[in-house]
Design a protein around this motif. Structure first.
Motif, PDB file in Angstrom:
ATOM      1  N   PHE A  20       0.808  -0.986   0.074  1.00  0.00           N
ATOM      2  CA  PHE A  20       0.123  -0.117   0.034  1.00  0.00           C
ATOM      3  C   PHE A  20       0.817   1.192  -0.055  1.00  0.00           C
ATOM      4  CE2 PHE A  20      -3.711  -2.614   1.066  1.00  0.00           C
ATOM      5  CZ  PHE A  20      -4.512  -1.881   0.299  1.00  0.00           C
ATOM      6  N   SER A  21       2.045   1.158   0.494  1.00  0.00           N
ATOM      7  CA  SER A  21       3.034   2.437   0.419  1.00  0.00           C
ATOM      8  C   SER A  21       3.353   2.465  -1.180  1.00  0.00           C
ATOM      9  CB  SER A  21       4.376   2.062   1.287  1.00  0.00           C
ATOM     10  OG  SER A  21       3.890   1.900   2.647  1.00  0.00           O
ATOM     11  N   SER A  26       2.503   6.042  -5.939  1.00  0.00           N
ATOM     12  CA  SER A  26       1.763   6.030  -7.309  1.00  0.00           C
ATOM     13  C   SER A  26       0.449   7.237  -7.066  1.00  0.00           C
ATOM     14  CB  SER A  26       0.982   4.819  -7.885  1.00  0.00           C
ATOM     15  OG  SER A  26       2.189   4.046  -7.789  1.00  0.00           O
ATOM     16  N   GLU A  27      -0.167   7.080  -6.057  1.00  0.00           N
ATOM     17  CA  GLU A  27      -1.446   8.201  -5.906  1.00  0.00           C
ATOM     18  C   GLU A  27      -0.744   9.492  -5.849  1.00  0.00           C
ATOM     19  OE1 GLU A  27      -5.187   9.825  -5.362  1.00  0.00           O
ATOM     20  OE2 GLU A  27      -4.431   7.734  -6.373  1.00  0.00           O
ATOM     21  N   LEU A  28       0.485   9.637  -5.061  1.00  0.00           N
ATOM     22  CA  LEU A  28       1.169  10.928  -4.966  1.00  0.00           C
ATOM     23  C   LEU A  28       1.640  11.435  -6.510  1.00  0.00           C
ATOM     24  CD1 LEU A  28       2.312  13.085  -3.294  1.00  0.00           C
ATOM     25  CD2 LEU A  28       4.347  11.700  -3.017  1.00  0.00           C
ATOM     26  N   ILE A  46      -1.332   6.738 -13.166  1.00  0.00           N
ATOM     27  CA  ILE A  46      -2.316   6.102 -13.444  1.00  0.00           C
ATOM     28  C   ILE A  46      -1.879   4.710 -13.534  1.00  0.00           C
ATOM     29  CG2 ILE A  46      -3.944   5.567 -15.178  1.00  0.00           C
ATOM     30  CD1 ILE A  46      -4.436   8.450 -15.496  1.00  0.00           C
ATOM     31  N   LEU A  47      -0.811   4.404 -14.347  1.00  0.00           N
ATOM     32  CA  LEU A  47      -0.165   3.122 -14.500  1.00  0.00           C
ATOM     33  C   LEU A  47       0.244   2.569 -13.158  1.00  0.00           C
ATOM     34  CD1 LEU A  47       2.184   3.518 -17.557  1.00  0.00           C
ATOM     35  CD2 LEU A  47       0.034   2.266 -17.477  1.00  0.00           C
ATOM     36  N   GLY A  48       0.845   3.182 -12.300  1.00  0.00           N
ATOM     37  CA  GLY A  48       0.999   2.619 -10.936  1.00  0.00           C
ATOM     38  C   GLY A  48       0.055   2.377 -10.258  1.00  0.00           C
ATOM     39  N   LEU A  49      -1.106   3.004 -10.123  1.00  0.00           N
ATOM     40  CA  LEU A  49      -2.458   2.518  -9.402  1.00  0.00           C
ATOM     41  C   LEU A  49      -2.916   1.332  -9.813  1.00  0.00           C
ATOM     42  CD1 LEU A  49      -3.954   6.151  -8.863  1.00  0.00           C
ATOM     43  CD2 LEU A  49      -3.222   4.493  -7.005  1.00  0.00           C
ATOM     44  N   ILE A  55      -1.600  -5.991  -8.527  1.00  0.00           N
ATOM     45  CA  ILE A  55      -0.270  -7.118  -7.792  1.00  0.00           C
ATOM     46  C   ILE A  55      -0.709  -7.280  -6.334  1.00  0.00           C
ATOM     47  CG2 ILE A  55       1.919  -6.681  -6.862  1.00  0.00           C
ATOM     48  CD1 ILE A  55       2.838  -5.299  -9.320  1.00  0.00           C
ATOM     49  N   ILE A  56      -1.662  -6.252  -5.748  1.00  0.00           N
ATOM     50  CA  ILE A  56      -1.944  -6.353  -4.289  1.00  0.00           C
ATOM     51  C   ILE A  56      -2.968  -7.257  -4.075  1.00  0.00           C
ATOM     52  CG2 ILE A  56      -3.417  -5.064  -2.592  1.00  0.00           C
ATOM     53  CD1 ILE A  56      -1.954  -2.674  -3.389  1.00  0.00           C
TER      54      ILE A  56
END
Length: 252
Positions: A20-21, A26-28, A46-49, A55-56
Motif C-alpha cells: 500500500f506504500s 503512485s497516488e502521489l 495511473i499506471l502505478g495505481l 499486484i496487491i
C-alpha cells in the motif's frame, strides 16, 4: 476464531503495508500530475495505481496460500495446529481473513478511483469519467454501470475465495500422499489443475438468471447469484475436507 483471524492479519501486515506504500506513491504521482498539469506524472501515477491494484490482489491471495503451506511444513505451523482450537476453525479463519483483506482492499481502491475521477473532472472542467463514458457506450445510466461494477467485484471476491479453498484442499491431499516438501508441492499443482478443470466444467453448466435491465444493485447481484452460491458451497466443502484431513489423516 476471532483471535485466529487477527493472527493472520498481523502475520501479513508488513507485506500489505509495503504494497500500500507503493500504491500511495503512485497516488502521489497522480496528484502531482493533476496539480501541475504534468502529463508524465499523471500517466505514471495511473499506471502505478492500475498495476499496483492488480499486484496487491494477487499478493493477498498468494499470502493466504503461503500461510497455509508454511503451517504444514514449518515448526511455527506445527505449533499453530497444536493450539486447543480445531483445524476447522483454523482453516475457516484463514479463509475469512483473506476474504476480509480482499474486501477492505477493494473498498480502498474504489474510494481512490472515485476521488481521482472527481479530481480529474474538477481540474479539467469536463466529464472525463470512465464511468460516464461506459454509460454512454452502453446506452445506460451511471448508476446502472456502478451497480454492475460493484456486483462484479463482490462476485469476483467469492471467486478468489473459492480458489483459496481449492488450494488448501490440494495442499492437504498432497501432504497426505507425500512426505517430502518437493513432492507435496508438485502434487499440489497437479491436484489444483484437476480441481480447476472440474470447476470450469461445472461453471459452464450453471444456469443464468435473467433480470432484464439492471436498474438496481439487487438485479445486478441476482444475475451472478448462482455462481456466488456455488462458490460459497464449494468453499465450505473444501474447508471442511481440509479440516478433516488435518484433524484425522495428516501427521505433522
Amino acid at each position: 476464531m476471532l483471535k485466529m483471524i487477527k493472527y493472520d492479519f498481523i502475520r501479513n501486515r508488513l507485506t500489505i503495508i509495503i504494497l500500500f506504500s507503493v500504491l500511495g506513491a503512485s497516488e502521489l504521482l497522480f496528484l502531482l500530475g493533476i496539480a501541475g498539469l504534468t502529463v508524465s506524472f499523471t500517466t505514471l501515477g495511473i499506471l502505478g495505481l492500475f498495476f499496483g491494484a492488480a499486484i496487491i490482489y494477487f499478493t493477498i491471495w498468494l499470502l493466504g496460500l503461503i500461510s497455509y503451506s508454511r503451517d504444514l511444513h514449518e515448526k511455527c505451523g506445527y505449533m499453530t495446529f497444536l493450539v486447543p482450537v480445531s483445524p476447522y476453525k483454523i482453516i475457516f479463519s484463514k479463509l475469512i481473513a483473506g476474504f476480509l483483506e480482499l474486501l477492505l482492499t477493494g473498498a480502498v481502491l474504489t474510494l481512490l478511483a472515485v476521488l481521482d475521477m472527481h479530481l480529474v473532472n474538477s481540474r479539467f472542467g469536463q466529464q472525463l469519467s470512465i464511468i460516464n463514458s461506459l454509460a454512454r457506450t452502453l446506452n445506460t445510466s451511471v448508476d446502472q454501470v456502478w451497480y454492475r461494477i460493484v456486483a462484479y467485484f463482490v462476485a469476483w471476491c467469492f471467486n478468489v475465495l473459492v480458489l483459496y479453498a481449492f488450494a488448501y484442499l490440494a495442499t492437504s491431499i498432497s501432504a497426505l500422499i507425500s512426505r517430502t516438501t518437493g513432492g507435496q508441492r508438485a502434487l499440489s499443482v497437479v491436484f489444483m489443475i484437476l480441481i480447476l478443470i472440474v470447476y470450469s466444467v461445472i461453471i459452464d453448466k450453471m444456469p443464468t438468471i435473467r433480470t432484464g435491465s439492471v436498474t438496481t444493485f439487487f438485479a445486478a447481484i441476482t444475475q451472478r447469484l448462482p455462481q456466488i452460491l456455488l462458490n460459497i458451497a464449494l468453499t465450505t466443502a473444501c474447508a471442511v475436507g481440509s479440516g478433516y484431513l488435518m484433524d484425522k489423516k495428516i501427521s505433522l
